[in-house]
Design a protein around this motif. Structure first.
Motif, PDB file in Angstrom:
ATOM      1  N   GLN A   1     -42.821 -82.123  99.764  1.00  0.00           N
ATOM      2  CA  GLN A   1     -41.551 -82.737 100.138  1.00  0.00           C
ATOM      3  C   GLN A   1     -40.823 -83.407  98.974  1.00  0.00           C
ATOM      4  O   GLN A   1     -39.664 -83.780  99.121  1.00  0.00           O
ATOM      5  N   GLN A   2     -41.485 -83.560  97.830  1.00  0.00           N
ATOM      6  CA  GLN A   2     -40.878 -84.308  96.736  1.00  0.00           C
ATOM      7  C   GLN A   2     -40.873 -83.500  95.438  1.00  0.00           C
ATOM      8  O   GLN A   2     -41.827 -82.779  95.139  1.00  0.00           O
ATOM      9  N   SER A   3     -39.796 -83.661  94.684  1.00  0.00           N
ATOM     10  CA  SER A   3     -39.683 -83.009  93.382  1.00  0.00           C
ATOM     11  C   SER A   3     -38.994 -83.953  92.403  1.00  0.00           C
ATOM     12  O   SER A   3     -38.256 -84.860  92.797  1.00  0.00           O
ATOM     13  N   LEU A   4     -39.250 -83.731  91.123  1.00  0.00           N
ATOM     14  CA  LEU A   4     -38.691 -84.569  90.063  1.00  0.00           C
ATOM     15  C   LEU A   4     -38.094 -83.673  88.994  1.00  0.00           C
ATOM     16  O   LEU A   4     -38.717 -82.694  88.567  1.00  0.00           O
ATOM     17  N   MET A   5     -36.877 -84.011  88.563  1.00  0.00           N
ATOM     18  CA  MET A   5     -36.197 -83.277  87.501  1.00  0.00           C
ATOM     19  C   MET A   5     -35.821 -84.243  86.383  1.00  0.00           C
ATOM     20  O   MET A   5     -35.437 -85.386  86.651  1.00  0.00           O
ATOM     21  N   ALA A   6     -35.932 -83.789  85.137  1.00  0.00           N
ATOM     22  CA  ALA A   6     -35.597 -84.629  83.991  1.00  0.00           C
ATOM     23  C   ALA A   6     -34.929 -83.776  82.920  1.00  0.00           C
ATOM     24  O   ALA A   6     -35.268 -82.601  82.744  1.00  0.00           O
ATOM     25  N   LYS A   7     -33.986 -84.390  82.208  1.00  0.00           N
ATOM     26  CA  LYS A   7     -33.315 -83.697  81.116  1.00  0.00           C
ATOM     27  C   LYS A   7     -33.011 -84.684  79.998  1.00  0.00           C
ATOM     28  O   LYS A   7     -32.509 -85.780  80.243  1.00  0.00           O
ATOM     29  N   VAL A   8     -33.328 -84.288  78.770  1.00  0.00           N
ATOM     30  CA  VAL A   8     -33.005 -85.063  77.573  1.00  0.00           C
ATOM     31  C   VAL A   8     -32.151 -84.178  76.673  1.00  0.00           C
ATOM     32  O   VAL A   8     -32.483 -83.003  76.456  1.00  0.00           O
ATOM     33  N   SER A   9     -31.055 -84.720  76.163  1.00  0.00           N
ATOM     34  CA  SER A   9     -30.174 -83.914  75.315  1.00  0.00           C
ATOM     35  C   SER A   9     -29.720 -84.715  74.104  1.00  0.00           C
ATOM     36  O   SER A   9     -29.658 -85.950  74.131  1.00  0.00           O
ATOM     37  N   ARG A  10     -29.384 -83.984  73.052  1.00  0.00           N
ATOM     38  CA  ARG A  10     -28.917 -84.580  71.800  1.00  0.00           C
ATOM     39  C   ARG A  10     -27.748 -83.753  71.275  1.00  0.00           C
ATOM     40  O   ARG A  10     -27.803 -82.520  71.254  1.00  0.00           O
ATOM     41  N   TYR A  11     -26.682 -84.449  70.856  1.00  0.00           N
ATOM     42  CA  TYR A  11     -25.484 -83.788  70.332  1.00  0.00           C
ATOM     43  C   TYR A  11     -25.127 -84.422  68.997  1.00  0.00           C
ATOM     44  O   TYR A  11     -25.119 -85.650  68.863  1.00  0.00           O
TER      45      TYR A  11
ATOM     46  N   HIS B   1     -10.480 -77.979  57.503  1.00  0.00           N
ATOM     47  CA  HIS B   1     -10.842 -78.468  58.836  1.00  0.00           C
ATOM     48  C   HIS B   1     -12.219 -77.947  59.246  1.00  0.00           C
ATOM     49  O   HIS B   1     -12.413 -77.488  60.368  1.00  0.00           O
ATOM     50  N   LYS B   2     -13.173 -78.031  58.367  1.00  0.00           N
ATOM     51  CA  LYS B   2     -14.514 -77.537  58.674  1.00  0.00           C
ATOM     52  C   LYS B   2     -15.160 -78.365  59.784  1.00  0.00           C
ATOM     53  O   LYS B   2     -14.879 -79.552  59.936  1.00  0.00           O
ATOM     54  N   PHE B   3     -16.030 -77.718  60.548  1.00  0.00           N
ATOM     55  CA  PHE B   3     -16.779 -78.420  61.590  1.00  0.00           C
ATOM     56  C   PHE B   3     -18.187 -77.855  61.670  1.00  0.00           C
ATOM     57  O   PHE B   3     -18.437 -76.697  61.338  1.00  0.00           O
ATOM     58  N   ASP B   4     -19.108 -78.699  62.101  1.00  0.00           N
ATOM     59  CA  ASP B   4     -20.514 -78.326  62.234  1.00  0.00           C
ATOM     60  C   ASP B   4     -21.066 -79.069  63.446  1.00  0.00           C
ATOM     61  O   ASP B   4     -21.112 -80.303  63.457  1.00  0.00           O
ATOM     62  N   VAL B   5     -21.465 -78.326  64.477  1.00  0.00           N
ATOM     63  CA  VAL B   5     -21.912 -78.912  65.737  1.00  0.00           C
ATOM     64  C   VAL B   5     -23.307 -78.406  66.069  1.00  0.00           C
ATOM     65  O   VAL B   5     -23.591 -77.206  65.949  1.00  0.00           O
ATOM     66  N   GLU B   6     -24.183 -79.321  66.485  1.00  0.00           N
ATOM     67  CA  GLU B   6     -25.523 -78.965  66.942  1.00  0.00           C
ATOM     68  C   GLU B   6     -25.800 -79.640  68.280  1.00  0.00           C
ATOM     69  O   GLU B   6     -25.502 -80.826  68.453  1.00  0.00           O
ATOM     70  N   MET B   7     -26.367 -78.877  69.221  1.00  0.00           N
ATOM     71  CA  MET B   7     -26.751 -79.409  70.522  1.00  0.00           C
ATOM     72  C   MET B   7     -28.162 -78.939  70.855  1.00  0.00           C
ATOM     73  O   MET B   7     -28.506 -77.782  70.602  1.00  0.00           O
ATOM     74  N   PHE B   8     -28.946 -79.842  71.424  1.00  0.00           N
ATOM     75  CA  PHE B   8     -30.334 -79.528  71.765  1.00  0.00           C
ATOM     76  C   PHE B   8     -30.686 -80.241  73.066  1.00  0.00           C
ATOM     77  O   PHE B   8     -30.304 -81.399  73.269  1.00  0.00           O
TER      78      PHE B   8
END
Length: 353
Positions: free
Chosen positions: A93-103, A75-82
């Motif tokens: 008065q204004q702000s911007l937030m961004a996020k990019v993810s990979r699984y 039952h081997k497993f290999d997980v990567e997250m970035f």
């Protein structure tokens, strides 16, 4: 989610919701961390996080690697997250937030059970596990713009997109359960015939690949503001959400030995394809009135959505369907804060279709 909570988040969150709060972007120079873990069953993990920023904004990079042998044999497993996350203050008065993810995940998880004799010999064994495969790739993007109109009013607009591609290969258990019951050992199918579920016989097993693709995107503007309607301090929320889902589920079978996904699609047996297309629009308004230690929160949510589905079972003709329900969801919540660090909540809800 029950009561006034579903006015903001919708009624389809059966059992409640989870709010993931990730590590914030550094705002005072460089910050970082590195963590490593070693455990039994050859478990290893490493997590690195680093970023930099100042009062005008910043960014952060986060990476995680986990692998091991799993709780059962084979039952081997290999997980990567970035992920990369950034924030920038556009104006006062204004702000911007961004996020990019990979699984990404590659694992062996068996659905073949154990007979009583096998369980008594070794309850952690999974003789066919190394032939059962699962992989998952997911890419996600999240954007959020915040506009502080006044100290008492804020307009936030978020947009999101997720694409997920996953597939599992599962060996096929035999329909002849009598043999397994009599022998106390699990049985698999090979060219339609029962066969003992051993590691060697797994190379001869029938089975199926189940590839899935999920595409989800949407956006949501929301206005939060304070006011004194009826002479009471109040917090109000008004918002709209547009959401789309495009889901494709397929199944291909193979006989006489496990094949790769591409080979199974090319020469295997097509079993089914299900396509779902969802388009949803939600409108909501909610107000919280404060009176001493008490607060009351009435609200109203209207949902209008369309679901289209097409199903093809083997060589049968494609069957299509469509439904376009809508719901009006009034809700109200009552809370008492008469004890420090304690809130007692009572919520009631009436749903009209």
């Amino acid at each position: 989610v029950k009561g006034s909570g579903q006015i903001l988040y919708g009624p389809q969150t059966v059992g409640g919701m989870i709010n993931f709060v990730t590590k914030p972007v550094p705002r005072n120079g460089f910050a970082g961390s590195l963590t490593g873990v070693i455990g039994n069953n050859d478990y290893r993990s490493a997590h690195i996080s680093m970023g930099t920023g100042n009062e005008r904004g910043g960014f952060m990079v986060d990476g995680l690697k986990r692998k091991g042998d799993g709780i059962r044999d084979n039952h081997k497993f290999d997980v990567e997250m970035f992920s990369v996350k950034g924030e920038v203050k556009l104006t006062d008065q204004q702000s911007l937030m961004a996020k990019v993810s990979r699984y990404e995940e590659q694992s062996n998880v068996s659905e073949t059970g154990l007979g009583m004799l096998e369980y008594n010999e070794d309850k952690f064994q999974a003789p066919t596990g190394n032939k059962d495969k699962f992989f998952h790739e997911r890419t996600a993007l999240h954007l959020k713009h915040i506009f502080d109109i006044t100290p008492d009013a804020k307009l936030s607009t978020q947009a999101y997109y997720t694409y997920s591609n996953r597939a599992s290969r599962r060996l096929l258990a035999s329909d002849e359960e009598t043999g397994g019951i009599l022998t106390g050992r699990s049985i698999i199918s090979s060219n339609g015939n029962p066969l003992a579920a051993t590691e060697a016989n797994a190379n001869l097993s029938d089975g199926a690949w189940r590839p899935r693709q999920y595409k989800v995107w949407g956006f949501e503007p929301r206005l939060d503001f304070k006011h004194t309607l009826f002479g009471l301090n109040s917090d109000a929320v008004v918002g709209f959400r547009y959401h789309e889902e495009d889901i494709t589920r397929r199944k291909f079978e193979f006989e006489g030995g496990p094949l790769s996904l591409n080979d199974t699609i090319a020469v295997g047996i097509f079993d089914e394809r299900i396509k779902n297309k969802v388009e949803a629009k939600s409108y909501y308004i909610q107000n919280t009135f404060y009176a001493g230690d008490w607060s009351i929160t009435p609200g109203l949510r209207y949902e209008d959505y369309t679901i289209k589905q097409s199903v093809q079972d083997g060589a049968d003709p494609i069957v299509t369907g469509k439904k376009s329900p809508n719901e009006l969801l009034p809700g109200i919540g009552l809370a008492w804060n008469g004890i420090n660090n304690t809130t007692i909540v009572n919520a009631c809800l009436e749903v009209h279709h």
